[in-house]
Design an enzyme around this catalytic site. Structure first.
Site, PDB file in Angstrom:
ATOM      1  N   LYS A 180      71.344 -31.956 -29.490  1.00 43.59           N
ATOM      2  CA  LYS A 180      71.373 -33.426 -29.503  1.00 43.59           C
ATOM      3  C   LYS A 180      70.728 -34.002 -30.766  1.00 43.59           C
ATOM      4  O   LYS A 180      71.179 -35.028 -31.278  1.00 43.59           O
ATOM      5  CB  LYS A 180      70.699 -33.972 -28.235  1.00 43.59           C
ATOM      6  CG  LYS A 180      71.446 -33.609 -26.945  1.00 43.59           C
ATOM      7  CD  LYS A 180      72.880 -34.131 -26.943  1.00 43.59           C
ATOM      8  CE  LYS A 180      73.591 -33.941 -25.618  1.00 43.59           C
ATOM      9  NZ  LYS A 180      74.963 -34.454 -25.615  1.00 43.59           N
TER      10      LYS A 180
ATOM     11  N   ASN B 134      81.737 -36.871 -25.772  1.00 35.88           N
ATOM     12  CA  ASN B 134      80.852 -36.935 -24.600  1.00 35.88           C
ATOM     13  C   ASN B 134      80.613 -35.574 -23.939  1.00 35.88           C
ATOM     14  O   ASN B 134      79.578 -35.359 -23.322  1.00 35.88           O
ATOM     15  CB  ASN B 134      81.480 -37.901 -23.579  1.00 35.88           C
ATOM     16  CG  ASN B 134      80.878 -37.743 -22.196  1.00 35.88           C
ATOM     17  OD1 ASN B 134      79.785 -38.240 -21.924  1.00 35.88           O
ATOM     18  ND2 ASN B 134      81.569 -37.031 -21.314  1.00 35.88           N
TER      19      ASN B 134
ATOM     20  N   SER C 185      71.047 -37.767 -26.755  1.00 36.00           N
ATOM     21  CA  SER C 185      70.127 -37.762 -25.613  1.00 36.00           C
ATOM     22  C   SER C 185      68.740 -38.142 -26.101  1.00 36.00           C
ATOM     23  O   SER C 185      68.366 -37.846 -27.241  1.00 36.00           O
ATOM     24  CB  SER C 185      70.061 -36.371 -24.985  1.00 36.00           C
ATOM     25  OG  SER C 185      68.986 -36.306 -24.069  1.00 36.00           O
TER      26      SER C 185
ATOM     27  N   SER D 159      87.682 -29.504 -19.084  1.00 31.64           N
ATOM     28  CA  SER D 159      87.811 -28.039 -19.211  1.00 31.64           C
ATOM     29  C   SER D 159      88.154 -27.405 -17.875  1.00 31.64           C
ATOM     30  O   SER D 159      89.062 -26.591 -17.786  1.00 31.64           O
ATOM     31  CB  SER D 159      86.538 -27.411 -19.798  1.00 31.64           C
ATOM     32  OG  SER D 159      85.424 -27.671 -18.987  1.00 31.64           O
TER      33      SER D 159
ATOM     34  N   TYR E 265      69.283 -27.449 -25.837  1.00 29.19           N
ATOM     35  CA  TYR E 265      69.877 -28.774 -25.618  1.00 29.19           C
ATOM     36  C   TYR E 265      69.317 -29.804 -26.613  1.00 29.19           C
ATOM     37  O   TYR E 265      70.078 -30.574 -27.218  1.00 29.19           O
ATOM     38  CB  TYR E 265      69.576 -29.202 -24.177  1.00 29.19           C
ATOM     39  CG  TYR E 265      70.227 -30.489 -23.739  1.00 29.19           C
ATOM     40  CD1 TYR E 265      71.573 -30.539 -23.400  1.00 29.19           C
ATOM     41  CD2 TYR E 265      69.475 -31.656 -23.640  1.00 29.19           C
ATOM     42  CE1 TYR E 265      72.149 -31.726 -22.977  1.00 29.19           C
ATOM     43  CE2 TYR E 265      70.043 -32.841 -23.218  1.00 29.19           C
ATOM     44  CZ  TYR E 265      71.389 -32.879 -22.885  1.00 29.19           C
ATOM     45  OH  TYR E 265      71.956 -34.054 -22.463  1.00 29.19           O
TER      46      TYR E 265
ATOM     47  N   ARG F 238      84.485 -36.787 -15.414  1.00 31.02           N
ATOM     48  CA  ARG F 238      83.332 -36.855 -14.502  1.00 31.02           C
ATOM     49  C   ARG F 238      82.164 -37.560 -15.183  1.00 31.02           C
ATOM     50  O   ARG F 238      82.142 -37.693 -16.401  1.00 31.02           O
ATOM     51  CB  ARG F 238      82.856 -35.441 -14.143  1.00 31.02           C
ATOM     52  CG  ARG F 238      83.838 -34.611 -13.380  1.00 31.02           C
ATOM     53  CD  ARG F 238      83.163 -33.381 -12.785  1.00 31.02           C
ATOM     54  NE  ARG F 238      82.763 -32.400 -13.765  1.00 31.02           N
ATOM     55  CZ  ARG F 238      81.486 -32.051 -14.037  1.00 31.02           C
ATOM     56  NH1 ARG F 238      80.477 -32.630 -13.416  1.00 31.02           N
ATOM     57  NH2 ARG F 238      81.219 -31.125 -14.942  1.00 31.02           N
TER      58      ARG F 238
ATOM     59  N   ILE G  19      70.053 -40.098 -16.480  1.00 32.18           N
ATOM     60  CA  ILE G  19      71.173 -40.780 -15.823  1.00 32.18           C
ATOM     61  C   ILE G  19      71.636 -39.958 -14.625  1.00 32.18           C
ATOM     62  O   ILE G  19      71.770 -38.734 -14.715  1.00 32.18           O
ATOM     63  CB  ILE G  19      72.360 -40.956 -16.812  1.00 32.18           C
ATOM     64  CG1 ILE G  19      71.885 -41.578 -18.136  1.00 32.18           C
ATOM     65  CG2 ILE G  19      73.475 -41.796 -16.185  1.00 32.18           C
ATOM     66  CD1 ILE G  19      71.230 -42.936 -18.044  1.00 32.18           C
TER      67      ILE G  19
ATOM     68  N   ALA H  98      68.011 -29.243 -29.525  1.00 35.59           N
ATOM     69  CA  ALA H  98      68.509 -28.938 -30.876  1.00 35.59           C
ATOM     70  C   ALA H  98      69.937 -29.450 -31.044  1.00 35.59           C
ATOM     71  O   ALA H  98      70.282 -30.023 -32.083  1.00 35.59           O
ATOM     72  CB  ALA H  98      68.451 -27.427 -31.124  1.00 35.59           C
TER      73      ALA H  98
ATOM     74  N   GLY I 145      85.604 -34.773 -22.098  1.00 33.53           N
ATOM     75  CA  GLY I 145      84.888 -34.655 -20.820  1.00 33.53           C
ATOM     76  C   GLY I 145      84.895 -35.964 -20.056  1.00 33.53           C
ATOM     77  O   GLY I 145      83.895 -36.354 -19.459  1.00 33.53           O
TER      78      GLY I 145
HETATM   79  P1  NDP Z   1      78.377 -33.936 -16.241  1.00 39.16           P
HETATM   80  O1  NDP Z   1      77.930 -32.530 -16.047  1.00 39.16           O
HETATM   81  O2  NDP Z   1      78.414 -34.848 -15.081  1.00 39.16           O
HETATM   82  O3  NDP Z   1      79.806 -33.971 -16.973  1.00 39.16           O
HETATM   83  C1  NDP Z   1      80.032 -33.191 -18.112  1.00 39.16           C
HETATM   84  C2  NDP Z   1      81.422 -33.446 -18.631  1.00 39.16           C
HETATM   85  O4  NDP Z   1      81.620 -32.644 -19.807  1.00 39.16           O
HETATM   86  C3  NDP Z   1      82.497 -33.063 -17.624  1.00 39.16           C
HETATM   87  O5  NDP Z   1      83.545 -33.994 -17.670  1.00 39.16           O
HETATM   88  C4  NDP Z   1      82.965 -31.701 -18.139  1.00 39.16           C
HETATM   89  O6  NDP Z   1      84.330 -31.423 -17.827  1.00 39.16           O
HETATM   90  C5  NDP Z   1      82.804 -31.867 -19.642  1.00 39.16           C
HETATM   91  N1  NDP Z   1      82.678 -30.581 -20.309  1.00 39.16           N
HETATM   92  C6  NDP Z   1      81.679 -29.680 -20.211  1.00 39.16           C
HETATM   93  N2  NDP Z   1      81.951 -28.610 -20.955  1.00 39.16           N
HETATM   94  C7  NDP Z   1      83.149 -28.831 -21.557  1.00 39.16           C
HETATM   95  C8  NDP Z   1      83.975 -28.099 -22.442  1.00 39.16           C
HETATM   96  N3  NDP Z   1      83.624 -26.887 -22.893  1.00 39.16           N
HETATM   97  N4  NDP Z   1      85.151 -28.645 -22.850  1.00 39.16           N
HETATM   98  C9  NDP Z   1      85.531 -29.861 -22.395  1.00 39.16           C
HETATM   99  N5  NDP Z   1      84.792 -30.612 -21.553  1.00 39.16           N
HETATM  100  C10 NDP Z   1      83.622 -30.099 -21.129  1.00 39.16           C
HETATM  101  O7  NDP Z   1      77.398 -34.505 -17.367  1.00 39.16           O
HETATM  102  P2  NDP Z   1      77.008 -36.023 -17.736  1.00 39.16           P
HETATM  103  O8  NDP Z   1      78.089 -36.935 -17.428  1.00 39.16           O
HETATM  104  O9  NDP Z   1      75.658 -36.256 -17.212  1.00 39.16           O
HETATM  105  O10 NDP Z   1      76.856 -35.857 -19.337  1.00 39.16           O
HETATM  106  C11 NDP Z   1      77.781 -36.419 -20.259  1.00 39.16           C
HETATM  107  C12 NDP Z   1      77.136 -36.428 -21.625  1.00 39.16           C
HETATM  108  O11 NDP Z   1      75.953 -37.218 -21.584  1.00 39.16           O
HETATM  109  C13 NDP Z   1      76.694 -35.043 -22.113  1.00 39.16           C
HETATM  110  O12 NDP Z   1      76.903 -34.937 -23.516  1.00 39.16           O
HETATM  111  C14 NDP Z   1      75.217 -35.031 -21.808  1.00 39.16           C
HETATM  112  O13 NDP Z   1      74.504 -34.142 -22.625  1.00 39.16           O
HETATM  113  C15 NDP Z   1      74.852 -36.480 -22.082  1.00 39.16           C
HETATM  114  N6  NDP Z   1      73.614 -36.913 -21.459  1.00 39.16           N
HETATM  115  C16 NDP Z   1      73.470 -36.931 -20.091  1.00 39.16           C
HETATM  116  C17 NDP Z   1      72.281 -37.355 -19.537  1.00 39.16           C
HETATM  117  C18 NDP Z   1      72.048 -37.428 -18.064  1.00 39.16           C
HETATM  118  O14 NDP Z   1      70.916 -37.735 -17.666  1.00 39.16           O
HETATM  119  N7  NDP Z   1      73.037 -37.200 -17.216  1.00 39.16           N
HETATM  120  C19 NDP Z   1      71.152 -37.750 -20.390  1.00 39.16           C
HETATM  121  C20 NDP Z   1      71.413 -37.701 -21.796  1.00 39.16           C
HETATM  122  C21 NDP Z   1      72.600 -37.297 -22.295  1.00 39.16           C
HETATM  123  P3  NDP Z   1      84.736 -30.267 -16.771  1.00 39.16           P
HETATM  124  O15 NDP Z   1      84.161 -30.684 -15.440  1.00 39.16           O
HETATM  125  O16 NDP Z   1      86.232 -30.244 -16.806  1.00 39.16           O
HETATM  126  O17 NDP Z   1      84.101 -29.007 -17.280  1.00 39.16           O
END
Ligand code: NDP
Length: 252
Positions: free
Chosen positions: A164, A95, A147, A42, A160, A20, A193, A162, A17
């Protein structure tokens, strides 16, 4: 090879991931430190290709691979493609993640399963596939993105939280399994974030969340990536099995 313990020169990294949000910041930061970086996505092909261009502009090798993180077979294929084209794998950052928030009274089985599969099973998929080349090299660093919610819980996020919390148990167990092979496994646990994941919240909810954060503000993706870069590098060579909270003090 650089003698700077913070440098990732000559290392090959995979960020799931990575097109983004936080994953993008991590991919760019690892490249800044000298690593060649492969990212998976994805749905967001254009965003992923843009990150690849930015990494190449830094003089590093890069590639975006479409792979659904929930798919075990695709994870194996991604790792073997990296081994063939990049000749190894030193750093894995799990990630990719999603939210499907709602109170348990309203939560469907699908909302539960989607989050557990995407956030937790994916970590098993990629870690299992990456461990073989890392064991062969007798070296590696796996960083799993948890998280604050996996530590403290949050109403409306049983699925979520569970997933994490599961990542923490998984990471500590794997860290114990592979420590003798010089493979380190750690968790970075972000707080609130600013990304698309958190972008839908209205102004009022956002204000109340920020009020509850000791540092009184949301974090930026670039404030997470520095910790990942540290845990990927030899600067953290004696650190394994930890949960590094990067949350403005939320978990206190
Ligand atoms: P975003 O929604 O901005 O980005 C999520 C990323 O995960 C995208 O690149 C997306 O790719 C990818 N993704 C989602 N589903 C899949 C899949 N099935 N297969 C492959 N890639 C996938 O989220 P964040 O950047 O905010 O989050 C990133 C990580 O940080 C996550 O694990 C989240 O739980 C964690 N996190 C975020 C927090 C926050 O406040 N933002 C706080 C705590 C943890 P695509 O667009 O191609 O689907």
């Amino acid at each position: 090879m650089s003698s700077d313990i913070h440098s990732l020169e000559g290392k090959i990294a995979l960020v799931t991931g990575g097109g983004r949000g936080i994953g993008k910041a991590i991919a760019l930061d690892l490249a800044d430190a000298g690593a060649d970086v492969v990212i998976t996505y994805s749905r967001s092909a254009d965003a992923a290709e843009e990150v690849v261009s930015q990494i190449k502009a830094k003089g590093r090798k890069s590639k975006a691979i479409q792979a659904d993180a929930i798919d075990f077979k695709q994870a194996e294929e991604v790792i073997s493609e990296i081994q063939k084209e990049f000749s190894g794998l030193d750093i894995l950052v799990n990630n990719a993640g999603i939210t499907r928030d709602t109170l348990i009274m309203r939560m469907s089985e699908e909302q539960w399963d989607d989050v557990i599969r995407t956030n937790l099973k994916s970590v098993f998929n990629y870690s299992k596939a990456a461990i073989r080349p890392m064991m062969k090299n007798r070296s590696g660093s796996i960083i799993n993105i948890g998280s604050v919610v996996g530590i403290s819980g949050n109403a409306g996020q049983t699925n979520y939280a569970a997933s994490k919390a599961g990542i923490i148990g998984f990471s500590k167990s794997l860290a114990k399994e592979v420590a003798s092979r010089n493979i380190r496994v750690n968790v970075v646990a972000p707080g609130y974030i600013t990304t698309e994941m958190t972008g839908q919240l209205d102004e009022k909810v956002l204000k109340s969340i920020e009020e509850a954060i000791p540092l009184k503000r949301a974090g930026e993706p670039s404030e997470i990536s520095g910790s990942v870069r540290f845990l990927a590098s030899d600067a953290s060579s004696y650190i394994t099995g930890i949960v590094l909270s990067v949350d403005g003090g939320m978990a206190m």
